[in-house]
Design a protein around this motif. Structure first.
Motif, PDB file in Angstrom:
ATOM      1  N   ALA A 178     -14.993 -12.931 -10.182  1.00 50.02           N
ATOM      2  CA  ALA A 178     -16.424 -13.127 -10.176  1.00 50.02           C
ATOM      3  C   ALA A 178     -17.015 -14.450  -9.944  1.00 50.02           C
ATOM      4  O   ALA A 178     -17.779 -14.562  -9.506  1.00 50.02           O
ATOM      5  N   ARG A 179     -16.276 -15.705 -10.547  1.00 47.69           N
ATOM      6  CA  ARG A 179     -16.623 -16.844 -10.307  1.00 47.69           C
ATOM      7  C   ARG A 179     -16.199 -17.629  -9.057  1.00 47.69           C
ATOM      8  O   ARG A 179     -16.637 -18.794  -9.047  1.00 47.69           O
ATOM      9  N   GLY A 180     -15.438 -16.938  -8.344  1.00 46.08           N
ATOM     10  CA  GLY A 180     -14.713 -17.688  -7.113  1.00 46.08           C
ATOM     11  C   GLY A 180     -13.783 -18.500  -7.339  1.00 46.08           C
ATOM     12  O   GLY A 180     -13.262 -19.076  -6.188  1.00 46.08           O
ATOM     13  N   ARG A 181     -13.196 -18.736  -8.542  1.00 46.57           N
ATOM     14  CA  ARG A 181     -12.158 -19.752  -8.549  1.00 46.57           C
ATOM     15  C   ARG A 181     -10.603 -19.227  -8.087  1.00 46.57           C
ATOM     16  O   ARG A 181      -9.884 -20.095  -7.845  1.00 46.57           O
ATOM     17  N   VAL A 182     -10.682 -17.959  -8.161  1.00 46.70           N
ATOM     18  CA  VAL A 182      -9.289 -17.425  -7.990  1.00 46.70           C
ATOM     19  C   VAL A 182      -9.258 -16.231  -6.711  1.00 46.70           C
ATOM     20  O   VAL A 182     -10.348 -15.246  -6.680  1.00 46.70           O
ATOM     21  N   LEU A 183      -8.720 -16.287  -5.836  1.00 44.34           N
ATOM     22  CA  LEU A 183      -8.392 -15.402  -4.712  1.00 44.34           C
ATOM     23  C   LEU A 183      -7.114 -14.687  -4.852  1.00 44.34           C
ATOM     24  O   LEU A 183      -6.370 -15.351  -4.931  1.00 44.34           O
ATOM     25  N   THR A 184      -7.530 -13.220  -4.713  1.00 38.93           N
ATOM     26  CA  THR A 184      -6.220 -12.454  -4.664  1.00 38.93           C
ATOM     27  C   THR A 184      -6.098 -11.713  -3.354  1.00 38.93           C
ATOM     28  O   THR A 184      -7.197 -11.199  -2.749  1.00 38.93           O
ATOM     29  N   SER A 185      -4.865 -11.920  -3.012  1.00 38.56           N
ATOM     30  CA  SER A 185      -4.426 -11.281  -1.396  1.00 38.56           C
ATOM     31  C   SER A 185      -3.429 -10.173  -1.759  1.00 38.56           C
ATOM     32  O   SER A 185      -2.597 -10.326  -2.641  1.00 38.56           O
ATOM     33  N   ALA A 186      -3.557  -8.940  -0.905  1.00 42.39           N
ATOM     34  CA  ALA A 186      -2.193  -8.050  -1.099  1.00 42.39           C
ATOM     35  C   ALA A 186      -1.665  -8.084   0.455  1.00 42.39           C
ATOM     36  O   ALA A 186      -2.373  -7.757   1.344  1.00 42.39           O
ATOM     37  N   ILE A 187      -0.573  -7.939   0.672  1.00 42.10           N
ATOM     38  CA  ILE A 187       0.214  -7.487   1.634  1.00 42.10           C
ATOM     39  C   ILE A 187       0.109  -6.101   1.877  1.00 42.10           C
ATOM     40  O   ILE A 187       0.321  -5.504   1.151  1.00 42.10           O
ATOM     41  N   GLU A 188      -0.059  -5.545   3.129  1.00 45.16           N
ATOM     42  CA  GLU A 188      -0.404  -4.163   3.404  1.00 45.16           C
ATOM     43  C   GLU A 188       0.830  -3.524   3.026  1.00 45.16           C
ATOM     44  O   GLU A 188       0.785  -2.132   2.321  1.00 45.16           O
ATOM     45  N   GLY A 189       1.920  -3.921   3.552  1.00 39.58           N
ATOM     46  CA  GLY A 189       3.207  -3.066   3.188  1.00 39.58           C
ATOM     47  C   GLY A 189       4.178  -4.007   2.824  1.00 39.58           C
ATOM     48  O   GLY A 189       4.143  -5.364   2.683  1.00 39.58           O
ATOM     49  N   PRO A 190       5.543  -3.452   2.500  1.00 30.84           N
ATOM     50  CA  PRO A 190       6.729  -4.259   2.064  1.00 30.84           C
ATOM     51  C   PRO A 190       7.007  -5.269   2.734  1.00 30.84           C
ATOM     52  O   PRO A 190       7.322  -5.047   4.187  1.00 30.84           O
ATOM     53  N   LEU A 191       7.554  -6.532   2.424  1.00 28.55           N
ATOM     54  CA  LEU A 191       8.118  -7.703   3.231  1.00 28.55           C
ATOM     55  C   LEU A 191       9.174  -7.094   3.770  1.00 28.55           C
ATOM     56  O   LEU A 191       9.998  -6.392   3.002  1.00 28.55           O
ATOM     57  N   LEU A 192       9.692  -7.366   4.684  1.00 29.40           N
ATOM     58  CA  LEU A 192      11.332  -7.167   5.222  1.00 29.40           C
ATOM     59  C   LEU A 192      12.197  -7.277   4.306  1.00 29.40           C
ATOM     60  O   LEU A 192      13.214  -6.465   3.937  1.00 29.40           O
ATOM     61  N   GLN A 193      12.239  -8.636   3.518  1.00 25.05           N
ATOM     62  CA  GLN A 193      13.190  -8.948   2.530  1.00 25.05           C
ATOM     63  C   GLN A 193      13.034  -8.129   1.324  1.00 25.05           C
ATOM     64  O   GLN A 193      13.912  -8.000   0.257  1.00 25.05           O
ATOM     65  N   ASP A 194      11.828  -7.340   1.262  1.00 24.34           N
ATOM     66  CA  ASP A 194      11.870  -6.770  -0.050  1.00 24.34           C
ATOM     67  C   ASP A 194      11.977  -5.314  -0.001  1.00 24.34           C
ATOM     68  O   ASP A 194      11.758  -4.531  -1.281  1.00 24.34           O
ATOM     69  N   GLY A 195      12.712  -4.841   0.954  1.00 30.43           N
ATOM     70  CA  GLY A 195      13.329  -3.324   1.228  1.00 30.43           C
ATOM     71  C   GLY A 195      12.639  -2.626   1.969  1.00 30.43           C
ATOM     72  O   GLY A 195      11.613  -3.052   2.892  1.00 30.43           O
ATOM     73  N   PRO A 196      12.835  -1.322   2.215  1.00 29.62           N
ATOM     74  CA  PRO A 196      12.376  -0.422   3.286  1.00 29.62           C
ATOM     75  C   PRO A 196      10.847  -0.041   3.054  1.00 29.62           C
ATOM     76  O   PRO A 196      10.335   0.119   1.960  1.00 29.62           O
ATOM     77  N   GLU A 197      10.302   0.684   4.136  1.00 27.20           N
ATOM     78  CA  GLU A 197       9.152   1.188   3.992  1.00 27.20           C
ATOM     79  C   GLU A 197       9.022   2.322   3.119  1.00 27.20           C
ATOM     80  O   GLU A 197      10.182   3.060   3.236  1.00 27.20           O
ATOM     81  N   PRO A 198       7.867   3.014   2.725  1.00 28.63           N
ATOM     82  CA  PRO A 198       7.950   4.270   1.955  1.00 28.63           C
ATOM     83  C   PRO A 198       8.143   5.438   2.725  1.00 28.63           C
ATOM     84  O   PRO A 198       7.990   5.453   3.952  1.00 28.63           O
ATOM     85  N   THR A 199       8.736   6.345   2.326  1.00 27.23           N
ATOM     86  CA  THR A 199       9.151   7.661   2.725  1.00 27.23           C
ATOM     87  C   THR A 199       8.699   8.889   1.908  1.00 27.23           C
ATOM     88  O   THR A 199       8.041   8.678   1.107  1.00 27.23           O
ATOM     89  N   THR A 200       8.972  10.142   2.404  1.00 30.89           N
ATOM     90  CA  THR A 200       8.668  11.052   1.515  1.00 30.89           C
ATOM     91  C   THR A 200       9.594  11.303   0.273  1.00 30.89           C
ATOM     92  O   THR A 200       9.012  12.122  -0.694  1.00 30.89           O
ATOM     93  N   GLU A 201      10.331  10.337   0.281  1.00 32.20           N
ATOM     94  CA  GLU A 201      11.434  10.500  -0.871  1.00 32.20           C
ATOM     95  C   GLU A 201      11.043   9.423  -2.020  1.00 32.20           C
ATOM     96  O   GLU A 201      11.206   9.274  -3.226  1.00 32.20           O
ATOM     97  N   HIS A 202      10.577   8.201  -1.584  1.00 27.11           N
ATOM     98  CA  HIS A 202      10.333   6.962  -2.319  1.00 27.11           C
ATOM     99  C   HIS A 202       9.209   6.181  -1.916  1.00 27.11           C
ATOM    100  O   HIS A 202       8.841   6.173  -0.562  1.00 27.11           O
ATOM    101  N   GLY A 203       8.572   5.376  -2.879  1.00 25.55           N
ATOM    102  CA  GLY A 203       7.623   4.455  -2.562  1.00 25.55           C
ATOM    103  C   GLY A 203       8.001   3.199  -2.057  1.00 25.55           C
ATOM    104  O   GLY A 203       9.382   3.038  -1.641  1.00 25.55           O
ATOM    105  N   ALA A 204       7.470   1.990  -2.322  1.00 22.83           N
ATOM    106  CA  ALA A 204       7.948   0.648  -2.067  1.00 22.83           C
ATOM    107  C   ALA A 204       6.951  -0.286  -2.961  1.00 22.83           C
ATOM    108  O   ALA A 204       6.008  -0.036  -3.427  1.00 22.83           O
ATOM    109  N   LEU A 205       7.476  -1.492  -2.912  1.00 23.07           N
ATOM    110  CA  LEU A 205       6.598  -2.504  -3.701  1.00 23.07           C
ATOM    111  C   LEU A 205       6.126  -3.370  -2.718  1.00 23.07           C
ATOM    112  O   LEU A 205       6.764  -4.009  -1.873  1.00 23.07           O
TER     113      LEU A 205
END
Length: 391
Positions: free
Chosen positions: A211-238
């Motif tokens: 609210a005060r503009g001191r902190v900006l939060t960003s999110a990557i849309e999908g998992p980084l290459l080094q963080d594992g595979p993309e989601p499937t019907t069997e599992h999600g991802a981080l």
């Protein structure tokens, strides 16, 4: 026409307010307390929806590809970002007046548009030029301190050798002209390299200020290459969610658990499923609490759009972990709760919803949440404004 005097006065007032309220930044930077209870989960109800005409012409541009929305506290208007990379017109934003209340979305009236500008004052070129200076705009936020526009673009990881890599970035622009004002240093693991960093079309799509503009939060849309595979019907991802100060210093990075794919992809389709986090929005009264939008497309099944409430409180800070796949056995991800599945809201259609922002207060503890869908400039898609009541 914006009044620069009014904007400066508003910015000064907001800056003074943030100076007098240091507790927010302190709360965002403090260590998470796993023992602290989770706040009551948010509840959503549909207020209404409105559709923008397909390929609406506005001041010589084609309105479409609206992938982000935010409210400008200095004008009361809203700003949209188009993810047109320059194939139709140069990368740009729109301002608009929205008539939204407890009865729904009554009107969308565009008031202005400007191209984003490079440091030399020129518009960003089309990717067809292959000069490495193109951008892929995805998200826009109004700085609560100065009311400038901060916008995220996810760059490009080329599918083949030859075209240049374009790194993702978060840049600042003048609301009155689109002029380049600066850039936020990003965490090292947001960089695209040969075998690390964001996947193609899965970099920065989500930004939010506290609210005060001191902190900006960003999110990557999908998992980084080094963080594992993309989601499937069997599992999600981080996927990684990062809190930064305005100077770029990282306060913390956290793992958000992305849902698994909701249906089997049509085997005859040339396109595979597409899923990720296109938008994140901080709660005004809690710098650790967010609304997170998850949008999934599956060939033969269409879109699944879900809104979650999530918190970094109690989650593991993973900024120093090289890989969530190999180093993350003890990682405690962000906790989340489902707020709404768009198929349960009674909408006329569920499409490619990618942006969201807070709207007006409605009374009795309820506030409007306004969302927009990206039509990809396709005739079989829709630019849809949806208003939800969040309590």
């Amino acid at each position: 026409m914006r009044s620069s005097l009014t904007r400066r006065a508003c910015a000064a007032a907001l800056l003074l307010a943030s100076t007098l309220s240091p507790a927010v930044a302190t709360a965002a930077a403090r260590p998470a307390d796993p023992a602290q209870p989770t706040a009551r989960a948010a509840h959503a109800r549909l207020l209404g929806e409105k559709t923008v005409p397909y390929k609406l012409d506005f001041q010589g541009t084609t309105v479409g590809g609206l992938s982000g929305i935010d409210r400008d506290p200095c004008t009361g208007e809203y700003v949209f970002i188009s993810d047109d990379r320059g194939y139709t017109q140069p990368a740009r934003f729109y301002t608009a007046k929205l008539d939204v209340d407890a009865g729904g979305v009554h009107a969308v009236d565009f008031t202005g548009t400007h191209s984003f500008r490079r440091p030399d004052g020129s518009p960003y070129p089309s990717p067809a030029l292959d000069d490495g200076n193109a951008v892929d705009p995805e998200e826009i936020r109004v700085d609560p301190v100065a009311c400038d526009y901060w916008w995220g673009q996810e760059g490009d990881r080329p599918k083949t050798a030859g075209p240049p890599v374009i790194q993702p970035s978060i840049r600042f622009a003048s609301p009155s002209s689109g002029a380049y004002l600066g850039e936020l240093p990003l965490p090292g693991n947001y960089a695209i390299t040969a075998d690390r960093g964001p996947r193609r079309n899965q970099a920065i799509e989500a930004l939010t200020f506290e609210a005060r503009g001191r902190v900006l939060t960003s999110a990557i849309e999908g998992p980084l290459l080094q963080d594992g595979p993309e989601p499937t019907t069997e599992h999600g991802a981080l996927v990684r969610v990062t809190k930064q100060r305005r100077d770029g210093s990282v306060l913390g990075q956290f793992a958000y658990p992305l849902e698994k794919i909701f249906a089997v992809n049509d085997p005859n389709s040339p396109w595979g499923p597409d899923t990720g986090v296109p938008s994140i929005l901080a709660f005004p009264d809690d710098p650790d609490r967010y609304l997170v939008l998850e949008r999934t497309w599956v060939a033969g099944a269409g879109y699944k759009v879900r809104l979650f409430e999530a918190t970094t409180r109690g989650a593991t800070d993973v900024k120093d972990l090289d890989s969530l796949a190999t180093d993350g056995e003890a990682v405690k991800p962000m906790r989340k709760k489902l707020v709404a599945d768009f198929h349960d809201l009674g909408l006329s259609t569920v499409d490619n919803t990618e942006g969201m922002t807070w709207g007006p207060y409605l009374g009795r503890g309820e506030r409007a949440l306004i969302l927009v869908s990206d039509d990809n400039f396709a005739e079989d898609a829709v630019t849809q404004l949806v208003a939800l009541g969040i309590r």
